[in-house]
Scaffold this motif. Structure first.
Motif, PDB file in Angstrom:
ATOM      1  N   VAL A 167       0.839  -1.201   0.000  1.00  0.00           N
ATOM      2  CA  VAL A 167       0.000   0.000   0.000  1.00  0.00           C
ATOM      3  C   VAL A 167       0.872   1.249   0.000  1.00  0.00           C
ATOM      4  O   VAL A 167       0.619   2.203  -0.735  1.00  0.00           O
ATOM      5  CB  VAL A 167      -0.952   0.000   1.216  1.00  0.00           C
ATOM      6  N   GLU A 168       1.909   1.251   0.819  1.00  0.00           N
ATOM      7  CA  GLU A 168       2.784   2.424   0.885  1.00  0.00           C
ATOM      8  C   GLU A 168       3.469   2.677  -0.455  1.00  0.00           C
ATOM      9  O   GLU A 168       3.684   3.834  -0.842  1.00  0.00           O
ATOM     10  CB  GLU A 168       3.839   2.232   1.975  1.00  0.00           C
ATOM     11  N   ASN A 169       3.791   1.608  -1.168  1.00  0.00           N
ATOM     12  CA  ASN A 169       4.474   1.738  -2.454  1.00  0.00           C
ATOM     13  C   ASN A 169       3.509   1.906  -3.621  1.00  0.00           C
ATOM     14  O   ASN A 169       3.945   1.932  -4.780  1.00  0.00           O
ATOM     15  CB  ASN A 169       5.352   0.499  -2.694  1.00  0.00           C
ATOM     16  N   TYR A 170       2.200   2.002  -3.330  1.00  0.00           N
ATOM     17  CA  TYR A 170       1.179   2.120  -4.367  1.00  0.00           C
ATOM     18  C   TYR A 170       1.287   0.983  -5.387  1.00  0.00           C
ATOM     19  O   TYR A 170       1.081   1.183  -6.592  1.00  0.00           O
ATOM     20  CB  TYR A 170       1.267   3.475  -5.075  1.00  0.00           C
ATOM     21  N   ASP A 171       1.649  -0.185  -4.906  1.00  0.00           N
ATOM     22  CA  ASP A 171       1.742  -1.360  -5.768  1.00  0.00           C
ATOM     23  C   ASP A 171       0.361  -2.016  -5.794  1.00  0.00           C
ATOM     24  O   ASP A 171       0.042  -2.886  -4.991  1.00  0.00           O
ATOM     25  CB  ASP A 171       2.799  -2.319  -5.214  1.00  0.00           C
ATOM     26  N   LEU A 172      -0.455  -1.576  -6.729  1.00  0.00           N
ATOM     27  CA  LEU A 172      -1.854  -1.985  -6.748  1.00  0.00           C
ATOM     28  C   LEU A 172      -2.020  -3.475  -6.989  1.00  0.00           C
ATOM     29  O   LEU A 172      -2.852  -4.129  -6.367  1.00  0.00           O
ATOM     30  CB  LEU A 172      -2.614  -1.196  -7.808  1.00  0.00           C
ATOM     31  N   GLU A 173      -1.220  -4.034  -7.899  1.00  0.00           N
ATOM     32  CA  GLU A 173      -1.356  -5.455  -8.216  1.00  0.00           C
ATOM     33  C   GLU A 173      -1.039  -6.315  -6.987  1.00  0.00           C
ATOM     34  O   GLU A 173      -1.771  -7.245  -6.663  1.00  0.00           O
ATOM     35  CB  GLU A 173      -0.445  -5.825  -9.376  1.00  0.00           C
ATOM     36  N   MET A 174       0.068  -5.995  -6.315  1.00  0.00           N
ATOM     37  CA  MET A 174       0.449  -6.740  -5.125  1.00  0.00           C
ATOM     38  C   MET A 174      -0.578  -6.540  -4.011  1.00  0.00           C
ATOM     39  O   MET A 174      -0.969  -7.489  -3.326  1.00  0.00           O
ATOM     40  CB  MET A 174       1.839  -6.279  -4.656  1.00  0.00           C
TER      41      MET A 174
END
Length: 526
Positions: A167-174
């Motif tokens: 979430v912090e890295n805005y990694d939507l897929e993960m």
């Protein structure tokens, strides 16, 4: 904790997250969320009657006690939400039961695929010719592989942390994938870590959906009635010693500081129901030589009147009747103010009175220099110092969530509240019909606020006692060590709860903990 519960639950019983019109600083279609997240009680299979919003056509999703309180999202990028409904507690990886054969096979195949990809000798070279994408691909694959190992062994805390990082890295897929897995691992009716995990997951979804900028805005749903809130708070009050610890330690310091005084003025910065003063009024009524004249100024947020079953005048009436029974001359003044609005002239201080000021789990709600140039936290301490009080009592949660970055704050929140949820299990059985309501109304909103909100939106800003000491010293206060009588009283109190509670006296302050986790501190100043 209590001030948080007093303040947070008085704003409403459920959490609703309003879809922002846009989510800045992230090019993700999360901004197209059209649903709300809610926390429902065990008996509630009906959603709360929310105000309709033209931007949100989907209805609010409600969950039973066996389900994770995460609403199904309609966003295409989070379509997996609709494909992974939360399992009941018996199917949770933490309950000791295995997942379905299909899930096991899928997970096993994914692990093997990732192992093969990560062991490919030419992986870096082939991708590095494409602008370094291979390095990013390796990092993502490693994180997913690590997460799947955690899922396979039921490490809920580890998976929550990996999801927070995504979430912090805005990694939507993960994030999408981890949330779909976590939905099957959490349960508001399961083990302590599963129950806490449900609310932490709620916070992560809210943070991703709105970047913490629109939480607690726009929508207001039907609040629980005063009697319901009183029931929840009373159940928690009886199940855990946190409130009694704060009440008795503060009252002991006040009684010691005014033992020879004839006129006593108590300023309570979080009066709530006024329950803290019952034991002190009784003790003063039995004081050798006769009771003093007691005056209480009770400050409380005007938004919380429904939780008191009416205005502050009702608190004064109840305390007045008790004082009359105990033979204590009594006067009450209610001040319906936010603490940020308090000024000296509103406190009604009179010459010739011994003054005691009480901060019961409330100062951590005050914004400080990290939030606003006004720094109400330190301003309020300097204001009180100008009153030359006989004693100032402070009770606060022992946690570091004020200025901590998101990930350290996430871990601190998880460790702190997991100890709280574990302690609740000692007195409230899993099938206790009101336990889910107690946790949702008294604790869950704190957790979500800590995870989902930033800036002025985040009201939960705890500091460890060392930081509070610095603030009090800078305001001109000196420590007022708690008496041995107070310590003995608290020790006797804890014996009626559980041997897993710990009490430590350090530098004139008391630390109440669960196992090895300090939770609440109490100290006094003058």
């Amino acid at each position: 904790m209590e001030a948080t519960q007093k303040h947070m639950i008085q704003e409403g019983s459920s959490m609703f997250y309003h879809q922002p019109s846009s989510v800045k600083q992230m090019d993700l279609s999360v901004q197209t969320f059209d649903s709300y997240c809610t926390l429902e009680s065990s008996s509630g299979t009906k959603s709360h009657p929310c105000l309709n919003n033209k931007n949100n056509s989907s209805s609010t999703t409600s969950f039973s006690s066996n389900e994770s309180p995460i609403s199904q999202a309609n966003n295409n990028n989070l379509s997996r939400f609709n494909n992974h409904s939360p399992d009941d507690n018996n199917n949770s990886p933490l309950s000791g039961s295995s997942a379905t054969n299909n899930n096991e096979t899928e997970l096993s195949l994914m692990l093997k695929d990732l192992e093969t990809a990560m062991m490919e000798p030419d992986l870096d070279n082939s991708f590095n010719h494409q602008g370094g994408f291979g390095q990013q691909h390796r990092v993502v694959s490693t994180a997913m592989y690590r997460s799947m190992e955690m899922i396979s062994r039921g490490d809920l805390k580890g998976v929550l942390y990996e999801c927070a990082k995504a979430v912090e890295n805005y990694d939507l897929e993960m994030t999408d994938w981890l949330i779909s897995q976590l939905q099957q691992m959490v349960s508001v009716s399961g083990e302590p870590v599963q129950r806490l995990g449900a609310y932490m997951l709620e916070g992560l979804v809210a943070r991703l959906a709105s970047s913490g900028s629109s939480i607690y805005k726009a929508l207001r749903c039907k609040d629980p009635t005063g009697p319901e809130l009183l029931t929840y708070m009373h159940i928690l009050y009886e199940a855990c010693p946190y409130f009694k610890f704060g009440y008795e330690s503060a009252n002991g310091a006040i009684a010691e500081a005014v033992k020879n005084e004839s006129f006593v003025h108590i300023i309570d910065f979080q009066i709530s129901q006024g329950g803290q003063w019952v034991s002190l009024i009784r003790a003063l009524g039995a004081r050798p030589g006769g009771p003093p004249k007691v005056r209480i100024t009770g400050i409380d947020d005007p938004r919380s009147s429904f939780a008191r079953q009416g205005g502050l005048e009702l608190v004064g009436q109840r305390l007045g009747k008790l004082a009359e029974m105990c033979g204590v001359p009594f006067e009450f003044h209610g001040a319906a103010l936010c603490c940020t609005e308090v000024e000296i002239e509103k406190l009604g201080v009179r010459n010739g009175e011994a003054l005691a000021v009480n901060f019961p789990l409330v100062l951590h709600h005050m914004p400080d220099e990290s939030v606003t140039v006004e720094n109400h936290r330190d301003r309020l301490l300097r204001l009180v110092k100008r009153l030359s009080p006989n004693v100032v009592t402070l009770v606060e949660q022992e946690a570091n969530t004020n200025t901590a970055p998101f990930l350290p704050r996430f871990v601190e929140t998880m460790n702190h509240y997991l100890a709280v949820f574990e302690s609740i299990d000692v007195k409230l059985a899993r099938d206790h019909k009101e336990r889910i309501n107690v946790e949702q109304h008294c604790l869950a909103r704190e957790v979500v606020n800590l995870i989902a909100c930033e800036g002025v939106e985040r009201e939960e800003r705890h500091e460890p006692l060392g930081k509070w000491r610095s603030r009090f010293h800078m305001a001109g206060f000196k420590p007022y060590p708690l008496s041995s009588y107070v310590n003995a009283t608290i020790k006797g109190l804890l014996e009626s709860y559980s041997e897993k509670y710990t009490l430590e006296e350090r530098d004139g302050a008391l630390y109440l903990g669960w196992k090895n986790q300090p939770l609440i501190t109490s100290c006094a100043w003058r």
